[in-house]
Design a protein around this motif. Structure first.
Motif, PDB file in Angstrom:
ATOM      1  N   SER A 185       0.818  -1.215   0.000  1.00  0.00           N
ATOM      2  CA  SER A 185       0.000   0.000   0.000  1.00  0.00           C
ATOM      3  C   SER A 185       0.850   1.262   0.000  1.00  0.00           C
ATOM      4  O   SER A 185       0.517   2.237   0.641  1.00  0.00           O
ATOM      5  CB  SER A 185      -0.935   0.014   1.212  1.00  0.00           C
ATOM      6  OG  SER A 185      -0.181  -0.042   2.424  1.00  0.00           O
ATOM      7  N   MET A 186       1.981   1.234  -0.701  1.00  0.00           N
ATOM      8  CA  MET A 186       2.815   2.432  -0.809  1.00  0.00           C
ATOM      9  C   MET A 186       2.012   3.591  -1.403  1.00  0.00           C
ATOM     10  O   MET A 186       1.046   3.374  -2.141  1.00  0.00           O
ATOM     11  CB  MET A 186       4.041   2.144  -1.680  1.00  0.00           C
ATOM     12  CG  MET A 186       3.733   1.871  -3.134  1.00  0.00           C
ATOM     13  SD  MET A 186       5.200   1.507  -4.123  1.00  0.00           S
ATOM     14  CE  MET A 186       5.729  -0.061  -3.432  1.00  0.00           C
ATOM     15  N   THR A 187       2.416   4.815  -1.068  1.00  0.00           N
ATOM     16  CA  THR A 187       1.696   5.975  -1.567  1.00  0.00           C
ATOM     17  C   THR A 187       1.914   6.139  -3.064  1.00  0.00           C
ATOM     18  O   THR A 187       2.888   5.637  -3.632  1.00  0.00           O
ATOM     19  CB  THR A 187       2.143   7.259  -0.845  1.00  0.00           C
ATOM     20  OG1 THR A 187       3.524   7.494  -1.123  1.00  0.00           O
ATOM     21  CG2 THR A 187       1.949   7.129   0.654  1.00  0.00           C
ATOM     22  N   ALA A 188       1.012   6.874  -3.697  1.00  0.00           N
ATOM     23  CA  ALA A 188       1.036   7.019  -5.150  1.00  0.00           C
ATOM     24  C   ALA A 188       2.366   7.584  -5.652  1.00  0.00           C
ATOM     25  O   ALA A 188       2.874   7.168  -6.699  1.00  0.00           O
ATOM     26  CB  ALA A 188      -0.116   7.916  -5.601  1.00  0.00           C
ATOM     27  N   SER A 189       2.937   8.509  -4.910  1.00  0.00           N
ATOM     28  CA  SER A 189       4.165   9.158  -5.358  1.00  0.00           C
ATOM     29  C   SER A 189       5.381   8.236  -5.321  1.00  0.00           C
ATOM     30  O   SER A 189       6.421   8.547  -5.894  1.00  0.00           O
ATOM     31  CB  SER A 189       4.440  10.408  -4.514  1.00  0.00           C
ATOM     32  OG  SER A 189       4.506  10.077  -3.140  1.00  0.00           O
ATOM     33  N   GLU A 190       5.255   7.097  -4.665  1.00  0.00           N
ATOM     34  CA  GLU A 190       6.363   6.146  -4.572  1.00  0.00           C
ATOM     35  C   GLU A 190       6.304   5.054  -5.639  1.00  0.00           C
ATOM     36  O   GLU A 190       7.248   4.284  -5.796  1.00  0.00           O
ATOM     37  CB  GLU A 190       6.367   5.471  -3.189  1.00  0.00           C
ATOM     38  CG  GLU A 190       6.540   6.419  -2.020  1.00  0.00           C
ATOM     39  CD  GLU A 190       6.344   5.740  -0.679  1.00  0.00           C
ATOM     40  OE1 GLU A 190       7.217   5.895   0.190  1.00  0.00           O
ATOM     41  OE2 GLU A 190       5.320   5.053  -0.493  1.00  0.00           O
ATOM     42  N   VAL A 191       5.188   4.965  -6.361  1.00  0.00           N
ATOM     43  CA  VAL A 191       4.936   3.800  -7.208  1.00  0.00           C
ATOM     44  C   VAL A 191       5.850   3.758  -8.434  1.00  0.00           C
ATOM     45  O   VAL A 191       6.360   2.689  -8.805  1.00  0.00           O
ATOM     46  CB  VAL A 191       3.458   3.751  -7.625  1.00  0.00           C
ATOM     47  CG1 VAL A 191       3.191   2.554  -8.532  1.00  0.00           C
ATOM     48  CG2 VAL A 191       2.570   3.657  -6.392  1.00  0.00           C
ATOM     49  N   TYR A 192       6.069   4.888  -9.079  1.00  0.00           N
ATOM     50  CA  TYR A 192       6.890   4.889 -10.289  1.00  0.00           C
ATOM     51  C   TYR A 192       8.282   4.323 -10.006  1.00  0.00           C
ATOM     52  O   TYR A 192       8.778   3.448 -10.737  1.00  0.00           O
ATOM     53  CB  TYR A 192       7.004   6.297 -10.866  1.00  0.00           C
ATOM     54  CG  TYR A 192       7.950   6.361 -12.051  1.00  0.00           C
ATOM     55  CD1 TYR A 192       7.528   5.965 -13.323  1.00  0.00           C
ATOM     56  CD2 TYR A 192       9.270   6.780 -11.893  1.00  0.00           C
ATOM     57  CE1 TYR A 192       8.398   5.996 -14.408  1.00  0.00           C
ATOM     58  CE2 TYR A 192      10.141   6.809 -12.970  1.00  0.00           C
ATOM     59  CZ  TYR A 192       9.700   6.422 -14.224  1.00  0.00           C
ATOM     60  OH  TYR A 192      10.564   6.441 -15.287  1.00  0.00           O
ATOM     61  N   GLN A 193       8.904   4.815  -8.955  1.00  0.00           N
ATOM     62  CA  GLN A 193      10.253   4.354  -8.630  1.00  0.00           C
ATOM     63  C   GLN A 193      10.239   2.862  -8.291  1.00  0.00           C
ATOM     64  O   GLN A 193      11.169   2.132  -8.644  1.00  0.00           O
ATOM     65  CB  GLN A 193      10.825   5.152  -7.455  1.00  0.00           C
ATOM     66  CG  GLN A 193      12.272   4.822  -7.148  1.00  0.00           C
ATOM     67  CD  GLN A 193      12.860   5.726  -6.076  1.00  0.00           C
ATOM     68  OE1 GLN A 193      12.218   6.642  -5.604  1.00  0.00           O
ATOM     69  NE2 GLN A 193      14.104   5.464  -5.694  1.00  0.00           N
ATOM     70  N   ALA A 194       9.168   2.421  -7.615  1.00  0.00           N
ATOM     71  CA  ALA A 194       9.068   1.004  -7.262  1.00  0.00           C
ATOM     72  C   ALA A 194       8.955   0.129  -8.512  1.00  0.00           C
ATOM     73  O   ALA A 194       9.533  -0.958  -8.576  1.00  0.00           O
ATOM     74  CB  ALA A 194       7.872   0.775  -6.347  1.00  0.00           C
TER      75      ALA A 194
END
Length: 338
Positions: A185-194
């Motif tokens: 459930s990472m925040t939206a702003s972390e998803v691209y890097q993930a």
């Protein structure tokens, strides 16, 4: 002459005080950047300023006031007057509205999403729970059904979800877990890097977020019809700030909400119309999941999760069955009126 100057100065000071006494300036905490997901907040700010003749203004901040996962906390202490948050970020703080994040509810349009969300928001138990955080629910941020973007070979069978690392929050996360995926459930702003670093294989978002947070740029494929559900992201006001508004400003705010929602729906509709073009431009394959796979997904991750939610929330003292039934009653009424 001195008496006249003093009188004019006094008059000017009184006029200035009167203006400031009736002026309202709210700080609004959002995150990311301006996008389809926040258009109704911008429209609301525009409307209240216009209707109040500039006496009611909203200063919209993208991350400058709070983290997105802490917006409800900020509202509770009056750090700002208005904010947006998503229920899945902290389901323990907003248990009642998580009924709207259950997978496979059957909501199929943005208009239906607005109707069911606002019906639930108006329920006394929901208002009472939000009041614990000094928050008044103003309006929803309606989003279409989430779908996956992913890297590598397309996944169009449930067996291929086993072990899949997916960004999915709330009820959506539970739905994917039910078929063997590993949700985070990472925040939206972390998803691209993930996605870029390979920490996750797939991400579940609505279309605007795949664009805004760049996941579409990492994607090889997108599921066009998985449609497992969506998240619920209200816009709230600090109760003290709302109640301290003048009668005129409160009326302006309340009457402007439907107009702001209409603007949001029109803007989002335009985005959906050009979505296929975005996929073509990015070279992303459009994947259709077979009907039998969708039926199996729903049987595994639909009713069982609904029943578990009702049991768990009822045990915590919430009118869970009543809230659940309200969703379907509102859906029926909305479709009948159309």
């Amino acid at each position: 002459m001195k008496q006249m100057t003093a009188k004019l100065l006094t008059t000017a000071l009184c006029a200035s005080f009167a203006t400031s006494a009736f002026a309202t300036d709210w700080n609004v905490s959002l995150w990311g950047k301006q996008r389809a997901f926040t258009e109704h907040v911008h429209k609301l700010a525009e409307l209240v300023e216009e209707k109040s003749g500039g006496e009611f203004t909203m200063n919209i901040s993208y991350g400058g006031l709070s983290k997105n996962t802490e917006n409800l906390d900020g509202i509770s202490i009056g750090a700002f007057e208005m904010a947006q948050f998503c229920a899945g970020y902290h389901p323990d703080k907003n248990r009642a509205i998580t009924v709207l994040e259950l997978p496979f509810l059957g909501v199929s349009t943005l208009d239906e999403e607005v109707a069911v969300s606002h019906a639930v928001y108006e329920h006394p138990a929901v208002a009472e729970e939000m009041a614990q955080w000094n928050a008044k629910l103003l309006m929803t941020s309606p989003m279409p059904q989430y779908n996956l973007v992913g890297t590598g070979e397309p996944r169009d069978e449930l067996s291929e979800f086993d072990g899949m690392r997916v960004r999915a929050t709330g009820g959506l996360g539970e739905a994917f877990r039910a078929v063997g995926a590993v949700p985070t459930s990472m925040t939206a702003s972390e998803v691209y890097q993930a996605m870029e670093s390979g920490v996750i294989d797939t991400a579940a978002f609505a279309q605007h977020a795949h664009l805004s947070f760049g996941t579409i740029n990492e994607a090889d494929w997108w599921t066009a019809n998985l449609n497992p559900g969506t998240v619920n992201c209200p816009v709230v006001a600090n109760i003290d700030a709302y109640e301290s508004l003048s009668d005129e400003h409160r009326a302006i705010l309340d009457e402007s909400i439907p107009e702001a929602i209409d603007h949001y729906l029109a803007n989002y509709g335009a985005l959906l119309e050009r979505w296929d073009g975005v996929l073509d431009e990015k070279g992303v394959e459009k994947v259709m999941v077979p009907e039998e796979e969708l039926a199996e997904f729903k049987s595994v991750a639909g009713d069982p999760i609904h029943e578990a939610w009702i049991e768990e929330m009822s045990a915590q003292g919430l009118p869970a069955q009543e809230l659940y039934d309200l969703v379907y009653e509102t859906l029926d009424q909305t479709r009948a009126s159309n």
